[in-house]
Design a protein around this motif. Structure first.
Motif, PDB file in Angstrom:
ATOM      1  N   TYR A  67      16.940 -35.656  10.922  1.00 60.25           N
ATOM      2  CA  TYR A  67      18.352 -35.291  10.851  1.00 60.25           C
ATOM      3  C   TYR A  67      19.189 -36.489  10.413  1.00 60.25           C
ATOM      4  N   LEU A  68      20.140 -36.207   9.524  1.00 61.59           N
ATOM      5  CA  LEU A  68      21.115 -37.195   9.055  1.00 61.59           C
ATOM      6  C   LEU A  68      22.500 -36.572   9.198  1.00 61.59           C
ATOM      7  N   HIS A  69      23.521 -37.405   9.277  1.00 59.56           N
ATOM      8  CA  HIS A  69      24.863 -36.843   9.382  1.00 59.56           C
ATOM      9  C   HIS A  69      25.827 -37.613   8.492  1.00 59.56           C
ATOM     10  N   GLY A  70      26.954 -36.978   8.188  1.00 57.90           N
ATOM     11  CA  GLY A  70      27.978 -37.617   7.375  1.00 57.90           C
ATOM     12  C   GLY A  70      29.252 -36.803   7.414  1.00 57.90           C
ATOM     13  N   SER A  71      30.261 -37.300   6.729  1.00 60.87           N
ATOM     14  CA  SER A  71      31.540 -36.597   6.667  1.00 60.87           C
ATOM     15  C   SER A  71      31.454 -35.438   5.685  1.00 60.87           C
ATOM     16  N   VAL A  72      32.066 -34.313   6.035  1.00 65.29           N
ATOM     17  CA  VAL A  72      32.079 -33.175   5.122  1.00 65.29           C
ATOM     18  C   VAL A  72      32.860 -33.508   3.852  1.00 65.29           C
ATOM     19  N   ALA A  73      33.707 -34.544   3.912  1.00 66.91           N
ATOM     20  CA  ALA A  73      34.504 -34.930   2.749  1.00 66.91           C
ATOM     21  C   ALA A  73      33.748 -35.856   1.808  1.00 66.91           C
ATOM     22  N   ALA A  74      32.560 -36.292   2.206  1.00 67.02           N
ATOM     23  CA  ALA A  74      31.803 -37.233   1.383  1.00 67.02           C
ATOM     24  C   ALA A  74      31.343 -36.558   0.096  1.00 67.02           C
ATOM     25  N   GLY A  75      31.530 -37.250  -1.021  1.00 67.55           N
ATOM     26  CA  GLY A  75      31.170 -36.684  -2.298  1.00 67.55           C
ATOM     27  C   GLY A  75      29.684 -36.468  -2.478  1.00 67.55           C
ATOM     28  N   TRP A  76      28.868 -37.270  -1.779  1.00 67.54           N
ATOM     29  CA  TRP A  76      27.420 -37.167  -1.945  1.00 67.54           C
ATOM     30  C   TRP A  76      26.835 -35.948  -1.252  1.00 67.54           C
ATOM     31  N   LEU A  77      27.591 -35.365  -0.316  1.00 68.58           N
ATOM     32  CA  LEU A  77      27.029 -34.314   0.523  1.00 68.58           C
ATOM     33  C   LEU A  77      26.558 -33.106  -0.300  1.00 68.58           C
ATOM     34  N   ALA A  78      27.423 -32.612  -1.149  1.00 73.48           N
ATOM     35  CA  ALA A  78      27.039 -31.451  -1.955  1.00 73.48           C
ATOM     36  C   ALA A  78      25.897 -31.793  -2.896  1.00 73.48           C
ATOM     37  N   LYS A  79      25.904 -33.022  -3.418  1.00 74.24           N
ATOM     38  CA  LYS A  79      24.841 -33.437  -4.332  1.00 74.24           C
ATOM     39  C   LYS A  79      23.498 -33.500  -3.620  1.00 74.24           C
ATOM     40  N   ALA A  80      23.512 -33.834  -2.334  1.00 76.75           N
ATOM     41  CA  ALA A  80      22.262 -33.936  -1.578  1.00 76.75           C
ATOM     42  C   ALA A  80      21.582 -32.593  -1.413  1.00 76.75           C
ATOM     43  N   LEU A  81      22.335 -31.521  -1.614  1.00 77.26           N
ATOM     44  CA  LEU A  81      21.777 -30.180  -1.462  1.00 77.26           C
ATOM     45  C   LEU A  81      21.301 -29.599  -2.785  1.00 77.26           C
ATOM     46  N   GLU A  82      21.608 -30.275  -3.886  1.00 77.54           N
ATOM     47  CA  GLU A  82      21.278 -29.741  -5.209  1.00 77.54           C
ATOM     48  C   GLU A  82      19.887 -30.149  -5.681  1.00 77.54           C
ATOM     49  N   HIS A  83      19.415 -31.293  -5.216  1.00 77.16           N
ATOM     50  CA  HIS A  83      18.117 -31.814  -5.636  1.00 77.16           C
ATOM     51  C   HIS A  83      17.369 -32.326  -4.412  1.00 77.16           C
ATOM     52  N   ASP A  84      16.074 -32.559  -4.562  1.00 75.28           N
ATOM     53  CA  ASP A  84      15.335 -33.215  -3.491  1.00 75.28           C
ATOM     54  C   ASP A  84      15.916 -34.597  -3.243  1.00 75.28           C
ATOM     55  N   VAL A  85      15.863 -35.028  -1.995  1.00 75.01           N
ATOM     56  CA  VAL A  85      16.359 -36.347  -1.617  1.00 75.01           C
ATOM     57  C   VAL A  85      15.188 -37.237  -1.227  1.00 75.01           C
ATOM     58  N   CYS A  86      15.447 -38.522  -1.192  1.00 74.43           N
ATOM     59  CA  CYS A  86      14.457 -39.505  -0.737  1.00 74.43           C
ATOM     60  C   CYS A  86      15.079 -40.308   0.390  1.00 74.43           C
ATOM     61  N   VAL A  87      14.427 -40.309   1.535  1.00 70.13           N
ATOM     62  CA  VAL A  87      14.876 -41.096   2.681  1.00 70.13           C
ATOM     63  C   VAL A  87      13.874 -42.211   2.915  1.00 70.13           C
ATOM     64  N   THR A  88      14.348 -43.447   2.953  1.00 68.04           N
ATOM     65  CA  THR A  88      13.483 -44.581   3.259  1.00 68.04           C
ATOM     66  C   THR A  88      13.959 -45.218   4.560  1.00 68.04           C
ATOM     67  N   ILE A  89      12.997 -45.602   5.376  1.00 70.39           N
ATOM     68  CA  ILE A  89      13.282 -46.233   6.671  1.00 70.39           C
ATOM     69  C   ILE A  89      12.379 -47.456   6.763  1.00 70.39           C
ATOM     70  N   THR A  90      12.973 -48.625   6.945  1.00 71.78           N
ATOM     71  CA  THR A  90      12.205 -49.870   6.908  1.00 71.78           C
ATOM     72  C   THR A  90      12.592 -50.775   8.063  1.00 71.78           C
ATOM     73  N   GLU A  91      11.603 -51.392   8.655  1.00 71.59           N
ATOM     74  CA  GLU A  91      11.809 -52.446   9.639  1.00 71.59           C
ATOM     75  C   GLU A  91      11.161 -53.716   9.112  1.00 71.59           C
ATOM     76  N   LEU A  92      11.932 -54.806   9.085  1.00 68.48           N
ATOM     77  CA  LEU A  92      11.427 -56.102   8.637  1.00 68.48           C
ATOM     78  C   LEU A  92      10.834 -56.842   9.830  1.00 68.48           C
ATOM     79  N   ASP A  93       9.546 -57.168   9.752  1.00 70.88           N
ATOM     80  CA  ASP A  93       8.831 -57.784  10.876  1.00 70.88           C
ATOM     81  C   ASP A  93       8.486 -59.253  10.665  1.00 70.88           C
ATOM     82  N   GLY A  94       8.676 -59.777   9.452  1.00 72.10           N
ATOM     83  CA  GLY A  94       8.338 -61.178   9.257  1.00 72.10           C
ATOM     84  C   GLY A  94       8.536 -61.625   7.826  1.00 72.10           C
ATOM     85  N   LEU A  95       8.627 -62.951   7.638  1.00 73.85           N
ATOM     86  CA  LEU A  95       8.693 -63.578   6.330  1.00 73.85           C
ATOM     87  C   LEU A  95       7.387 -64.319   6.103  1.00 73.85           C
ATOM     88  N   VAL A  96       6.755 -64.065   4.983  1.00 75.13           N
ATOM     89  CA  VAL A  96       5.431 -64.622   4.695  1.00 75.13           C
ATOM     90  C   VAL A  96       5.574 -65.797   3.730  1.00 75.13           C
TER      91      VAL A  96
END
Length: 225
Positions: A67-96
Motif C-alpha cells: 500500500y502507498l498513499h498520496g494526495s488526491v490532488a497529486a498529478g502523478w496519481l492518475a498516471k499511476a493508474l494508466e500504466h504498470d508502476v515500479c516500486v523500489t525499496i532499498t536499505e543501505l547497509d554499508g560502504l565497500v
C-alpha cells in the motif's frame, strides 16, 4: 507462494549470485525497510517519488498487497493508474572500500516490485491500508490516534500494488578484488551502516510530557546494540 519467481521484468541479470529467491526473505525485508520509491510514467517523462508504505501479506492482491498513499490532488496519481508502476525499496547497509575504484561498492538490500496499481475505494480496506502505513512507521500508533475525518479521507488517495511480481537482491561483506591488488598490500574492507534514532523530541505543545509507549519503543528499536 514460498519462492520468488521473477518475470523477465524483475529478473536479476547483473550479480545473479545476489538474487534472493525466498519469498519469506522479501517479507522480512519489507517489514524492516522504511522508505519506498514509486516510479510512474507521467505523460512524456518518468517520475520517481519517495513515499511511506505499508504491507498486508494476506491482502486481496496476488502475492499480498503493498500500500502507498498520496494526495488526491497529486498529478502523478492518475498516471499511476494508466500504466504498470515500479516500486523500489532499498536499505543501505554499508560502504565497500575496494583496492581499486572499480571494486568500490555498497552493501544493500533492495526489492523491486512491478505491477498495475489500483486505487483503493472500499472504506474498510482504505482504513486497513492507512493503518498499515502508519503502523509500519511506528508500530501500534494507529490505535492511539483519533479517527480520520471525512475531509482528511477525501484528500487522501490509497494505491495498492500486488507483490506477485517482485525480486530481492542483497549484497553483504567486503570487496571482491583482483588478486594482484590484494598482493600489493592496499587496505580493503567495508564500513557497516545502520539506522540509529536519537531520543524523541516533543513539539512545543507536548513539552515536558514523556513520549508515549509506541514512540519510545520505536526509537528504542533503533538503539545501538
Amino acid at each position: 507462494m514460498n519462492t520468488l519467481s521473477p518475470t523477465p521484468r524483475t529478473q536479476v541479470n547483473r550479480g545473479k549470485n545476489r538474487a534472493v529467491l525466498d519469498r519469506s526473505a522479501l517479507h522480512d525485508f519489507l517489514s524492516d525497510a522504511l522508505l519506498a520509491h514509486l516510479g510512474v510514467i507521467a505523460g512524456s517523462h518518468p517520475v520517481v517519488l519517495p513515499t511511506a508504505f505499508g504491507v498486508n501479506l494476506d491482502g486481496p492482491d496476488d502475492g499480498g498487497t503493498l500500500y502507498l498513499h498520496g494526495s488526491v490532488a497529486a498529478g502523478w496519481l492518475a498516471k499511476a493508474l494508466e500504466h504498470d508502476v515500479c516500486v523500489t525499496i532499498t536499505e543501505l547497509d554499508g560502504l565497500v572500500a575496494g583496492r581499486s575504484a572499480f571494486h568500490h561498492s555498497m552493501n544493500y538490500r533492495s526489492a523491486v516490485v512491478i505491477g498495475r496499481a489500483r486505487r483503493v475505494e472500499d472504506p474498510t480496506e482504505r482504513e486497513r491500508a492507512l493503518a498499515a502505513i502508519v503502523d509500519h512507521m511506528i508500530p501500534r500508533r494507529w490505535e492511539t490516534l483519533r479517527p480520520s475525518t471525512r475531509k482528511e479521507l477525501a484528500a487522501t488517495a490509497v494505491l495498492a500494488v500486488p507483490l506477485a511480481e517482485a525480486s530481492l537482491k542483497v549484497r553483504a561483506g567486503g570487496p571482491v578484488d583482483e588478486p594482484e591488488d590484494v598482493a600489493d598490500g592496499i587496505w580493503g574492507g567495508h564500513i557497516p551502516l545502520r539506522r540509529v534514532a536519537e531520543a524523541p523530541v516533543p513539539d512545543a505543545d507536548s513539552e515536558g510530557a514523556p513520549p508515549p509507549a509506541d514512540v519510545a519503543a520505536r526509537a528504542a528499536s533503533f538503539a545501538v546494540a
